[in-house]
Design an enzyme around this catalytic site. Structure first.
Site, mmCIF file in Angstrom:
data_model
loop_
_atom_site.group_PDB
_atom_site.id
_atom_site.type_symbol
_atom_site.label_atom_id
_atom_site.label_comp_id
_atom_site.label_asym_id
_atom_site.label_seq_id
_atom_site.Cartn_x
_atom_site.Cartn_y
_atom_site.Cartn_z
ATOM 1 N N GLY A 112 1.310 -22.103 -18.186
ATOM 2 C CA GLY A 112 1.599 -22.829 -19.427
ATOM 3 C C GLY A 112 1.127 -22.062 -20.637
ATOM 4 N N ASN A 113 1.127 -22.714 -21.778
ATOM 5 C CA ASN A 113 0.608 -22.080 -22.990
ATOM 6 C C ASN A 113 -0.045 -23.142 -23.868
ATOM 7 O OD1 ASN A 113 2.677 -23.112 -24.975
ATOM 8 N ND2 ASN A 113 4.000 -22.062 -23.510
ATOM 9 N N ARG A 114 -0.602 -22.717 -24.987
ATOM 10 C CA ARG A 114 -1.446 -23.607 -25.792
ATOM 11 C C ARG A 114 -0.675 -24.440 -26.817
ATOM 12 N NH1 ARG A 114 -6.651 -22.069 -24.835
ATOM 13 N NH2 ARG A 114 -6.929 -19.912 -24.195
#
Ligand code: C5P
Length: 406
Positions: free
Chosen positions: A196-198
């Site tokens: 995932g990412n932020r």
């Protein structure tokens, strides 16, 4: 104004609205008058203060006020007025005016934390939001009696900004169909792990809210539907992966009779996904897993290519670009322009995510917006809501010219 200690701040809101050129008709409940004098509001506002359904010069003041308003701002909004409004009960001039108006309504709650978090108040706020009522959420700070917590009236400057956005943006995008993507995609490795990412999704939600406030019908394709409240009047579709996002966006852009006019790709789409997803949780004992990655399709670039191939106008395409600007290297604007070309988009909104307070996970952002007609707009560090105003302004400008020329 309803009756809370924050009623004294209504004087500043009134003054700021007057400074911005508004015509202001103060309406005070009986309880509001216990916190701030009528004379204060009379001196600041352009119209007389009204406090009662009865005894004034007009026989039916609530219908006149409700019908003539371009916007109704309730600041402070107590639990009582929120509850009356949600239940449709008109027991005083303020609650009657709220029911008698078709203008946008901006509620600015202020109350003790326990009251703000009470399930009845939470439900009433959700009901009003579902009906399209706008809110400036209270902040955290010192409350009556010296307590500290959530429930403090938002800053008067922010309330007046929200009011002017509502007035300025009223219905200029009526009839426009928009799709906005928000959040970071999650690419599963096994049932519990993902890549995932932020991305928090907040910028996409702000863009969707701004489009809806201008009258567009908006579908928000979101990976964070369970953690962020849907903006008023926006249809939310929950997705998880890039492939689900692609399918959802394509279905909405391509559906006969419902093809969208505008796509804003705010989402941080993962560039890669695991080639295979394990059905079982990968156990530590079986050694370090060898996770093979494959590339995800580029949703934005793919749609731009399809548009070219079909030789049809297609939807206006707005993309975002999270960049890190290196000293001596290309500027943010140059990076934005090269992304505009490589993606084939109409507008690119670029930010330098290495700067403090900018981009992923922050409530603020700073961007440069470039478009296919060679315009470039710098938006210095500000709230994501204000960045959304600039992004929608850029899209609206092109939509308007396109309608004029086609
Ligand atoms: O290439 P880059 O990831 O910097 O491009 C960002 C823009 O492209 C964003 O608008 C993002 O939503 C979109 N994007 C996409 N599909 C991908 C990756 C990014 O539509 N697979």
């Amino acid at each position: 104004m309803s009756g809370g200690i924050a009623a004294y701040k209504a004087a500043e809101i009134c003054r700021r609205l007057m400074d911005a050129g508004a015509t202001v008709s103060p309406v005070m409940t009986i309880a509001a008058k216990r916190f701030i004098g009528e004379a204060t509001l009379s001196a600041l506002a352009s119209e007389p203060v009204r406090t009662s359904l009865w005894g004034g010069p007009e026989p039916i003041p609530h219908t006149r006020l409700g019908q003539s308003a371009d916007l109704v701002v309730v600041a402070p909004a107590t639990a009582r007025i929120i509850g009356s409004y949600a239940a449709g009960i008109s027991s005083d001039l303020l609650s009657a005016t709220l029911l008698a108006t078709r203008a946008p309504v901006l509620m600015c709650p202020a109350m003790h934390t326990e009251m703000w978090e009470h399930p009845a108040v939470v439900d009433n706020v959700a009901t009003l939001k579902r009906r399209g009522v706008h809110f400036v959420e209270p902040g955290v700070g010192r409350l009556a009696g010296g307590d500290l917590g959530a429930g403090r009236l938002a800053d008067p400057a922010d309330i007046v900004d929200a009011a002017s956005t509502l007035l300025r943006s009223s219905r200029s995008l009526d009839g426009v169909r928009a799709v906005v993507t928000a959040g970071g995609t999650r690419e599963p490795i096994d049932p519990v792990r993902y890549i995932g990412n932020r991305s928090s999704g907040r910028q996409g939600y702000a863009v969707a809210a701004e489009l809806a406030a201008r009258g567009a019908s908006v579908t928000l394709v979101s990976t964070v539907a369970s953690s962020l409240d849907a903006p008023a009047g926006v249809d939310v579709v929950e997705v998880e992966t890039a492939m689900e996002m692609l399918a959802s966006v394509e279905a909405r852009l391509g559906a006969p009779g419902s093809s969208a006019d505008l796509l804003v790709m705010t989402a941080a789409v993962a560039d890669f996904r695991p080639a295979a997803r394990s059905d079982q949780k990968i156990k530590r004992g079986s050694g370090v897993p060898d996770v093979q990655l494959v590339a995800n399709p580029d949703i934005l670039a793919g749609l731009a290519q399809a548009r070219l191939a079909n030789n049809a106008p297609g939807p206006l395409l707005v993309g975002f670009a999270a960049e890190t600007v290196r000293p001596g290297g290309p500027t943010l604007e140059e990076l934005a322009l090269s992304k505009l070309r490589s993606k084939g988009a109409d507008v690119i909104v670029a930010n330098d995510v290495a700067l403090p307070g900018v981009g992923f996970g922050h409530a603020t952002n700073a961007v440069v917006i470039v478009d296919r007609d060679g315009r470039s707009v710098q938006v210095p560090l500000t709230t994501k809501e204000k960045v959304a105003v600039a992004v929608v302004d850029a899209a609206e400008r092109i939509l308007v010219t396109r309608n004029l020329t086609s």
